[in-house]
Motif scaffolding. Structure first.
Motif, PDB file in Angstrom:
ATOM      1  N   GLU A  41     -27.416  39.708 122.873  1.00  0.00           N
ATOM      2  CA  GLU A  41     -25.970  39.549 122.709  1.00  0.00           C
ATOM      3  C   GLU A  41     -25.582  38.090 122.488  1.00  0.00           C
ATOM      4  O   GLU A  41     -24.509  37.793 121.961  1.00  0.00           O
ATOM      5  CB  GLU A  41     -25.234  40.118 123.925  1.00  0.00           C
ATOM      6  N   THR A  42     -26.455  37.173 122.908  1.00  0.00           N
ATOM      7  CA  THR A  42     -26.240  35.743 122.652  1.00  0.00           C
ATOM      8  C   THR A  42     -27.525  35.168 122.034  1.00  0.00           C
ATOM      9  O   THR A  42     -28.332  34.550 122.726  1.00  0.00           O
ATOM     10  CB  THR A  42     -25.897  34.988 123.943  1.00  0.00           C
ATOM     11  N   ALA A  44     -30.392  33.012 120.253  1.00  0.00           N
ATOM     12  CA  ALA A  44     -30.715  31.588 120.204  1.00  0.00           C
ATOM     13  C   ALA A  44     -30.827  31.158 118.740  1.00  0.00           C
ATOM     14  O   ALA A  44     -31.332  31.906 117.895  1.00  0.00           O
ATOM     15  CB  ALA A  44     -32.030  31.325 120.928  1.00  0.00           C
ATOM     16  N   GLU A  98     -25.623  31.849 112.482  1.00  0.00           N
ATOM     17  CA  GLU A  98     -24.511  31.305 113.263  1.00  0.00           C
ATOM     18  C   GLU A  98     -23.365  32.311 113.364  1.00  0.00           C
ATOM     19  O   GLU A  98     -22.786  32.501 114.438  1.00  0.00           O
ATOM     20  CB  GLU A  98     -24.029  30.005 112.634  1.00  0.00           C
ATOM     21  N   ALA A 101     -24.355  35.255 115.544  1.00  0.00           N
ATOM     22  CA  ALA A 101     -24.343  34.902 116.966  1.00  0.00           C
ATOM     23  C   ALA A 101     -22.935  34.947 117.542  1.00  0.00           C
ATOM     24  O   ALA A 101     -22.751  35.303 118.718  1.00  0.00           O
ATOM     25  CB  ALA A 101     -24.948  33.513 117.158  1.00  0.00           C
ATOM     26  N   LEU A 102     -21.945  34.614 116.744  1.00  0.00           N
ATOM     27  CA  LEU A 102     -20.560  34.626 117.215  1.00  0.00           C
ATOM     28  C   LEU A 102     -20.080  36.031 117.578  1.00  0.00           C
ATOM     29  O   LEU A 102     -19.279  36.215 118.491  1.00  0.00           O
ATOM     30  CB  LEU A 102     -19.632  34.040 116.148  1.00  0.00           C
ATOM     31  N   ALA A 104     -22.314  38.829 117.958  1.00  0.00           N
ATOM     32  CA  ALA A 104     -23.485  39.666 118.252  1.00  0.00           C
ATOM     33  C   ALA A 104     -23.162  40.825 119.181  1.00  0.00           C
ATOM     34  O   ALA A 104     -23.696  41.931 119.028  1.00  0.00           O
ATOM     35  CB  ALA A 104     -24.605  38.803 118.844  1.00  0.00           C
ATOM     36  N   ASP A 105     -22.266  40.593 120.147  1.00  0.00           N
ATOM     37  CA  ASP A 105     -21.945  41.659 121.093  1.00  0.00           C
ATOM     38  C   ASP A 105     -21.219  42.818 120.436  1.00  0.00           C
ATOM     39  O   ASP A 105     -21.205  43.943 120.952  1.00  0.00           O
ATOM     40  CB  ASP A 105     -21.110  41.101 122.241  1.00  0.00           C
ATOM     41  N   GLN A 108     -24.076  45.345 117.777  1.00  0.00           N
ATOM     42  CA  GLN A 108     -25.281  45.973 118.311  1.00  0.00           C
ATOM     43  C   GLN A 108     -25.703  47.205 117.519  1.00  0.00           C
ATOM     44  O   GLN A 108     -26.889  47.527 117.447  1.00  0.00           O
ATOM     45  CB  GLN A 108     -25.063  46.340 119.792  1.00  0.00           C
TER      46      GLN A 108
END
Length: 209
Positions: A41-42, A44, A98, A101-102, A104-105, A108
């Motif tokens: 969810e976050t 790297a 990038e 990642a903003l 990602a939640d 899914q």
């Protein structure tokens, strides 16, 4: 004779720099596959930044060497064009990472793995094509690699159309729809960047075969 060999040998450094640049592009594609497979969810972003910095440093070094080198292994404008095309691949992949990642939640359930796999295949081809520039160009080999690249890009285009169909069948979440659409298009753009680099390499091969 020795002095001439020394002068002309200095141009060979560009093969190594371009090969390293292609490897940096492949590194970014592999990092993307890993990120998507982990499904965090976050996510790297360190690997993308490493690949991007590597590509940026190589791009700067190639431009510096073009200024300082009298004789080049390939024509200067061809080296510049290829370095520029390779530089854009990790840049586009990092942009996808990038943005992913903003959100990602909220992503899914969205599957980008097919496009990511195509991108890695495309970068593999680029690595092979750049490697073929060193030590004499075999036009038949380069032609086969270019055809493989064009096939991957065409397959990616067809997949994007299918993804659009699935995407717009669920229009309840307009904001989420736009995010997913943007990310699909960024992956398509990254594959297009590989195609562009392949076209530059094939053009160089035709000129030097």
């Amino acid at each position: 004779m020795f002095s001439l060999q020394t002068i002309f040998g200095k141009g060979d450094k560009f093969y190594g720099l371009l090969e390293a640049s292609a490897e940096a592009a492949l590194l970014s594609a592999r990092a993307l596959g890993t990120m998507l497979a982990e499904g965090a969810e976050t996510p790297a972003l360190d690997q993308f930044r490493v690949a991007r910095k590597r590509e940026k440093d190589l791009f700067a070094q190639i431009n510096l060497e073009l200024v300082n080198t009298f004789v080049t292994a390939l024509e200067r404008e061809d080296i510049e064009a290829l370095a520029g095309a390779l530089y854009k691949i990790p840049k586009t992949v990092e942009k996808f990472a990038e943005r992913h990642a903003l959100f990602a939640d909220r992503l899914q359930e969205v599957d980008y793995s097919s496009q990511a796999a195509m991108l890695e295949r495309a970068c593999d081809v680029i690595v092979s094509m750049v490697g073929e520039l060193r030590g004499g160009i075999k036009l038949d080999v380069m032609h086969a690699l270019n055809e493989r690249m064009q096939s991957i890009e065409s397959e990616a285009d067809r997949l994007l159309l299918d993804l659009y169909g699935n995407l717009f069948s669920d229009s309840a979440d307009a904001a989420g729809l736009m995010v997913r659409k943007d990310l699909f298009e960024l992956l398509e753009k990254a594959i297009d960047r590989c195609r562009d680099a392949g076209n530059v390499i094939y053009h160089i091969a035709l000129k030097n075969s």
